[in-house]
Design a protein around this motif. Structure first.
Motif, PDB file in Angstrom:
ATOM      1  N   PRO A 108      53.944  26.618  52.027  1.00 46.10           N
ATOM      2  CA  PRO A 108      54.111  26.453  53.469  1.00 46.10           C
ATOM      3  C   PRO A 108      55.319  27.239  53.978  1.00 46.10           C
ATOM      4  CG  PRO A 108      53.700  24.333  52.422  1.00 46.10           C
ATOM      5  CD  PRO A 108      53.923  25.341  51.316  1.00 46.10           C
ATOM      6  N   GLY A 109      55.192  27.732  55.216  1.00 45.41           N
ATOM      7  CA  GLY A 109      56.289  28.471  55.827  1.00 45.41           C
ATOM      8  C   GLY A 109      55.891  29.883  56.211  1.00 45.41           C
ATOM      9  N   ALA A 110      56.900  30.710  56.475  1.00 46.92           N
ATOM     10  CA  ALA A 110      56.689  32.079  56.948  1.00 46.92           C
ATOM     11  C   ALA A 110      56.559  33.055  55.778  1.00 46.92           C
ATOM     12  CB  ALA A 110      57.844  32.495  57.846  1.00 46.92           C
ATOM     13  N   HIS A 111      55.628  33.999  55.924  1.00 45.23           N
ATOM     14  CA  HIS A 111      55.408  35.045  54.918  1.00 45.23           C
ATOM     15  C   HIS A 111      55.118  36.365  55.620  1.00 45.23           C
ATOM     16  CE1 HIS A 111      55.150  32.207  51.549  1.00 45.23           C
ATOM     17  NE2 HIS A 111      54.540  31.416  52.404  1.00 45.23           N
ATOM     18  N   SER A 112      55.482  37.438  54.951  1.00 42.94           N
ATOM     19  CA  SER A 112      55.213  38.787  55.439  1.00 42.94           C
ATOM     20  C   SER A 112      54.210  39.447  54.503  1.00 42.94           C
ATOM     21  CB  SER A 112      56.513  39.599  55.449  1.00 42.94           C
ATOM     22  OG  SER A 112      56.242  40.960  55.675  1.00 42.94           O
ATOM     23  N   LEU A 113      53.123  39.982  55.072  1.00 43.46           N
ATOM     24  CA  LEU A 113      52.106  40.680  54.283  1.00 43.46           C
ATOM     25  C   LEU A 113      51.921  42.059  54.892  1.00 43.46           C
ATOM     26  CD1 LEU A 113      49.977  40.536  52.000  1.00 43.46           C
ATOM     27  CD2 LEU A 113      48.366  39.671  53.721  1.00 43.46           C
ATOM     28  N   LYS A 114      52.204  43.097  54.112  1.00 39.25           N
ATOM     29  CA  LYS A 114      52.072  44.480  54.575  1.00 39.25           C
ATOM     30  C   LYS A 114      51.006  45.169  53.741  1.00 39.25           C
ATOM     31  CE  LYS A 114      56.863  44.792  56.090  1.00 39.25           C
ATOM     32  NZ  LYS A 114      56.606  44.696  57.488  1.00 39.25           N
ATOM     33  N   ILE A 115      49.972  45.671  54.426  1.00 40.21           N
ATOM     34  CA  ILE A 115      48.826  46.282  53.765  1.00 40.21           C
ATOM     35  C   ILE A 115      48.695  47.719  54.252  1.00 40.21           C
ATOM     36  CG2 ILE A 115      46.322  46.191  53.484  1.00 40.21           C
ATOM     37  CD1 ILE A 115      46.533  43.148  54.064  1.00 40.21           C
ATOM     38  N   ARG A 116      48.569  48.657  53.314  1.00 38.96           N
ATOM     39  CA  ARG A 116      48.340  50.066  53.635  1.00 38.96           C
ATOM     40  C   ARG A 116      47.208  50.579  52.757  1.00 38.96           C
ATOM     41  NH1 ARG A 116      51.365  48.214  56.633  1.00 38.96           N
ATOM     42  NH2 ARG A 116      53.323  48.998  57.473  1.00 38.96           N
ATOM     43  N   GLY A 117      46.242  51.263  53.360  1.00 38.07           N
ATOM     44  CA  GLY A 117      45.131  51.814  52.600  1.00 38.07           C
ATOM     45  C   GLY A 117      44.739  53.184  53.120  1.00 38.07           C
ATOM     46  N   ARG A 118      44.135  53.962  52.231  1.00 40.82           N
ATOM     47  CA  ARG A 118      43.715  55.308  52.603  1.00 40.82           C
ATOM     48  C   ARG A 118      42.563  55.755  51.706  1.00 40.82           C
ATOM     49  NH1 ARG A 118      45.456  59.545  55.186  1.00 40.82           N
ATOM     50  NH2 ARG A 118      47.461  58.660  55.727  1.00 40.82           N
ATOM     51  N   SER A 119      41.644  56.496  52.311  1.00 39.48           N
ATOM     52  CA  SER A 119      40.605  57.209  51.575  1.00 39.48           C
ATOM     53  C   SER A 119      40.294  58.464  52.386  1.00 39.48           C
ATOM     54  CB  SER A 119      39.342  56.374  51.404  1.00 39.48           C
ATOM     55  OG  SER A 119      38.359  57.132  50.708  1.00 39.48           O
ATOM     56  N   GLY A 120      40.566  59.623  51.802  1.00 38.27           N
ATOM     57  CA  GLY A 120      40.375  60.870  52.537  1.00 38.27           C
ATOM     58  C   GLY A 120      41.237  60.888  53.787  1.00 38.27           C
ATOM     59  N   ASP A 121      40.634  61.186  54.933  1.00 43.31           N
ATOM     60  CA  ASP A 121      41.355  61.240  56.210  1.00 43.31           C
ATOM     61  C   ASP A 121      41.452  59.882  56.902  1.00 43.31           C
ATOM     62  OD1 ASP A 121      41.695  63.959  55.907  1.00 43.31           O
ATOM     63  OD2 ASP A 121      39.935  64.479  57.119  1.00 43.31           O
ATOM     64  N   PHE A 122      40.814  58.853  56.338  1.00 40.90           N
ATOM     65  CA  PHE A 122      40.805  57.527  56.947  1.00 40.90           C
ATOM     66  C   PHE A 122      41.956  56.697  56.395  1.00 40.90           C
ATOM     67  CE2 PHE A 122      39.328  53.065  56.876  1.00 40.90           C
ATOM     68  CZ  PHE A 122      39.216  52.863  58.238  1.00 40.90           C
ATOM     69  N   SER A 123      42.755  56.106  57.287  1.00 42.78           N
ATOM     70  CA  SER A 123      43.855  55.258  56.816  1.00 42.78           C
ATOM     71  C   SER A 123      43.939  54.000  57.666  1.00 42.78           C
ATOM     72  CB  SER A 123      45.188  56.005  56.855  1.00 42.78           C
ATOM     73  OG  SER A 123      45.536  56.322  58.183  1.00 42.78           O
ATOM     74  N   THR A 124      44.413  52.935  57.022  1.00 41.80           N
ATOM     75  CA  THR A 124      44.581  51.647  57.690  1.00 41.80           C
ATOM     76  C   THR A 124      45.956  51.091  57.352  1.00 41.80           C
ATOM     77  OG1 THR A 124      43.715  50.346  55.846  1.00 41.80           O
ATOM     78  CG2 THR A 124      42.122  51.110  57.474  1.00 41.80           C
ATOM     79  N   GLY A 125      46.435  50.231  58.220  1.00 38.04           N
ATOM     80  CA  GLY A 125      47.686  49.536  57.961  1.00 38.04           C
ATOM     81  C   GLY A 125      47.762  48.288  58.812  1.00 38.04           C
ATOM     82  N   VAL A 126      48.131  47.181  58.191  1.00 36.01           N
ATOM     83  CA  VAL A 126      48.307  45.927  58.913  1.00 36.01           C
ATOM     84  C   VAL A 126      49.588  45.268  58.417  1.00 36.01           C
ATOM     85  CG1 VAL A 126      47.317  43.707  59.554  1.00 36.01           C
ATOM     86  CG2 VAL A 126      45.798  45.604  59.014  1.00 36.01           C
ATOM     87  N   ASP A 127      50.437  44.891  59.365  1.00 42.31           N
ATOM     88  CA  ASP A 127      51.606  44.071  59.065  1.00 42.31           C
ATOM     89  C   ASP A 127      51.312  42.680  59.606  1.00 42.31           C
ATOM     90  OD1 ASP A 127      52.866  46.272  57.996  1.00 42.31           O
ATOM     91  OD2 ASP A 127      54.128  46.631  59.746  1.00 42.31           O
ATOM     92  N   TYR A 128      51.164  41.722  58.703  1.00 41.03           N
ATOM     93  CA  TYR A 128      50.885  40.343  59.090  1.00 41.03           C
ATOM     94  C   TYR A 128      52.156  39.502  58.985  1.00 41.03           C
ATOM     95  CZ  TYR A 128      45.788  40.189  59.430  1.00 41.03           C
ATOM     96  OH  TYR A 128      44.485  40.325  59.848  1.00 41.03           O
TER      97      TYR A 128
END
Length: 137
Positions: A108-128
């Motif tokens: 329980p409590g606060a957490h930081s989740l940082k996700i970065r992904g890439r394939s070819g020219d496609f990239s994603t990123g989410v900071d939760y």
């Protein structure tokens, strides 16, 4: 919005259609969490090409979590009007593939989740910014 259409046994976090976003989410205690790092669907050849360059990183509270690789499996897609990925309405079979992270239930409590992904020219990123509720006794 994080709680919409969640199953009872795992909490899913959303990825992106590309680009970087920041989100806050309240998560019930006691549930494992799953999220895409970078993923797609198509036919088997498309998935093989996508996975040949797929890579990603995940940090939970500053610590590295290794994503899991899913090279391709049969899935059923439910397309709805206006969905930019499906381009069509109705159900259809496809091959799903990508990198995913699966986390055990968080304290329980606060957490930081940082996700970065890439394939070819496609990239994603989410900071939760996650806030995990105490588990029901």
């Amino acid at each position: 919005m994080c709680g919409r259409n969640q199953p009872h046994d795992v909490w899913f976090l959303a990825g992106t259609f590309g680009g970087q976003v920041t989100r806050s989410c309240e998560v019930p205690g006691g549930l494992p969490i799953a999220a895409p790092v970078v993923n797609t669907f198509g036919d088997a050849q498309y998935c093989a090409a996508f996975m040949s360059s797929a890579q990603g990183t995940v940090l939970l509270d500053g610590k590295v979590v290794e994503p899991e690789t899913h090279r391709g499996g049969s899935i059923t897609v439910q397309g709805v009007e206006g969905n930019p990925l499906t381009g069509e309405e109705g159900r259809f079979a496809a091959t799903g593939c990508g990198l995913w992270v699966q986390l055990p239930p968080l304290a329980p409590g606060a957490h930081s989740l940082k996700i970065r992904g890439r394939s070819g020219d496609f990239s994603t990123g989410v900071d939760y910014a996650l806030t995990v509720a105490a588990s029901a006794a």
